[in-house]
Write an enzyme that holds these catalytic residues in place. Structure first.
Site, PDB file in Angstrom:
ATOM      1  N   SER A 156       2.088  -2.504 -12.107  1.00 47.45           N
ATOM      2  CA  SER A 156       0.751  -2.389 -11.531  1.00 47.45           C
ATOM      3  C   SER A 156      -0.089  -1.446 -12.367  1.00 47.45           C
ATOM      4  CB  SER A 156       0.842  -1.848 -10.097  1.00 47.45           C
ATOM      5  OG  SER A 156      -0.437  -1.494  -9.597  1.00 47.45           O
ATOM      6  N   TYR A 169       3.850   4.467  -4.454  1.00 45.03           N
ATOM      7  CA  TYR A 169       3.685   3.202  -5.164  1.00 45.03           C
ATOM      8  C   TYR A 169       3.436   3.457  -6.647  1.00 45.03           C
ATOM      9  CZ  TYR A 169       1.876  -1.493  -6.183  1.00 45.03           C
ATOM     10  OH  TYR A 169       1.670  -2.751  -6.708  1.00 45.03           O
TER      11      TYR A 169
END
Length: 276
Positions: A156, A169
Site C-alpha cells: 500500500s 496498517y
C-alpha cells in the site's frame, strides 16, 4: 528475413502471456484480489487458485463460464492462521504439480489512531498482512516451478509514507515492502522473483465499508491525488499480471507505486488531521 521477423515477433508476444502457468491468489474473492484473478485468467493462465474465508461456488461458476480454457479453484480458509495456511497449501498441491506465481493479496485495516487501537486489532492486522505473506511464501517454495516463479505482494502507499489511515496498517505494509526487497535477494539464485505493488485508495469493498459513515472524505483524497480520482481494482490488477509475466523477467525486489501520483506528494488522512 521475413520469417525471422515473424519468429521474433512471436517470441516477443509469448513473453506477454501466462499460458500454461499456474497461480495462487490470496483474498481473491473480491476487490483487487478478484480483479487479479480475472487478469491472470484473461492472459491465459492454465490454473488460478484463489482463497477466501467464505464459500464462492457462484463466483467460481461465473468465472469458469467466462474463462473455459482455464481451471479455476477456490479454497475456503483463513490464511492469517497456521491451520488455514496448511489447508491451503495442501489443497494447492492436490490441484497442480507446480506453481508459477503467488500473489499475496489478502489484507486488513481497522482505521483508528494509535490511542484507540486495541491489542487484538493490532495482532489481527499483523497476522493478516504480514504473517500470511511470510509463511505462505515459505510454504510455497517446494511447489514453485524449478525453472522459475514469481511472488507479488500487495502492499500500500501507506507503507511508503504516512497516509493517515492508521499506524498498524502502515507498519504492516512497510514490513511487507522490506520483506519483498530482502526475499528477492535471498531467492534470486532460485530464479524466484519477488516484487510488490503499492496501491493508493482503490474503490474496493474494504474501502466502501471504511468510508460508509462519511463518503465525502473521499473528496479530499481525489483532490490531493495528482490524477484527481480513485483507482479501479483492474488498474491495480494489470501491473500485478505484468509482474507475473516473462515480460518482467529482469524485475525483482521492486516496490511499484500504483497510486495516481500520490506518493510524489503525500497525504494527511483522517488519523493525522481530524475532520470537522
Amino acid at each position: 528475413m521475413q520469417d525471422n521477423i515473424i519468429k521474433e515477433s512471436e517470441r516477443i508476444l509469448q513473453s506477454w502471456t501466462l499460458q500454461g502457468r499456474n497461480y495462487l491468489v490470496t483474498g481473491g474473492a473480491k476487490g483487487i484480489g478478484l480483479a487479479t484473478v480475472k487478469a491472470l485468467l484473461a492472459h491465459g493462465a492454465k490454473t488460478v487458485l484463489f482463497c477466501s474465508r467464505g464459500f464462492c461456488l457462484d463466483l467460481v461458476t461465473s468465472l469458469q463460464e467466462a474463462y473455459p480454457q482455464s481451471s479455476i479453484v477456490h479454497i475456503s480458509c483463513d490464511v492469517s492462521t497456521s491451520d488455514g495456511r496448511e489447508n491451503l497449501i495442501k489443497a494447492v498441491g492436490e490441484h497442480v504439480m507446480n506453481l508459477h506465481g503467488l500473489v499475496n493479496n489478502v489484507g486488513l485495516n481497522v482505521r483508528k489512531p494509535i490511542t484507540e487501537q486495541t491489542t487484538e486489532e493490532y495482532q489481527s492486522m499483523m497476522r493478516t498482512n504480514v504473517d500470511s505473506a511470510y509463511f505462505l511464501s515459505k510454504a510455497c517454495l517446494p511447489l514453485f516451478d524449478p525453472i522459475g516463479a514469481t511472488i507479488v505482494n500487495i502492499s500500500s502507499a501507506a507503507g511508503v509514507q504516512s497516509s493517515g489511515t492508521g499506524i498498524v496498517y502502515a507498519m504492516s505494509k512497510a514490513a511487507l515492502n522490506q520483506f519483498t526487497r530482502t526475499l528477492a535477494c535471498e531467492w534470486a539464485s532460485r530464479n524466484i522473483r519477488v516484487n510488490a505493488v503499492t496501491p493508493w485508495m482503490t474503490m474496493t469493498p474494504m474501502l466502501e465499508e471504511a468510508v460508509q459513515k462519511n463518503p465525502t472524505q473521499l473528496d479530499k483524497v481525489k483532490e490531493w491525488t495528482p490524477l484527481h480520482r480513485l483507482g479501479r481494482a483492474d488498474e491495480i490488477a494489470n501491473p500485478i499480471a505484468f509482474l507475473c509475466m516473462p515480460a518482467s523477467s529482469y524485475i525483482t525486489g521492486q516496490i511499484l507505486g500504483v497510486d495516481g501520483g500520490l506518493t510524489a506528494q503525500g497525504f494527511d488522512g483522517p488519523c493525522v488531521t481530524p475532520e470537522d
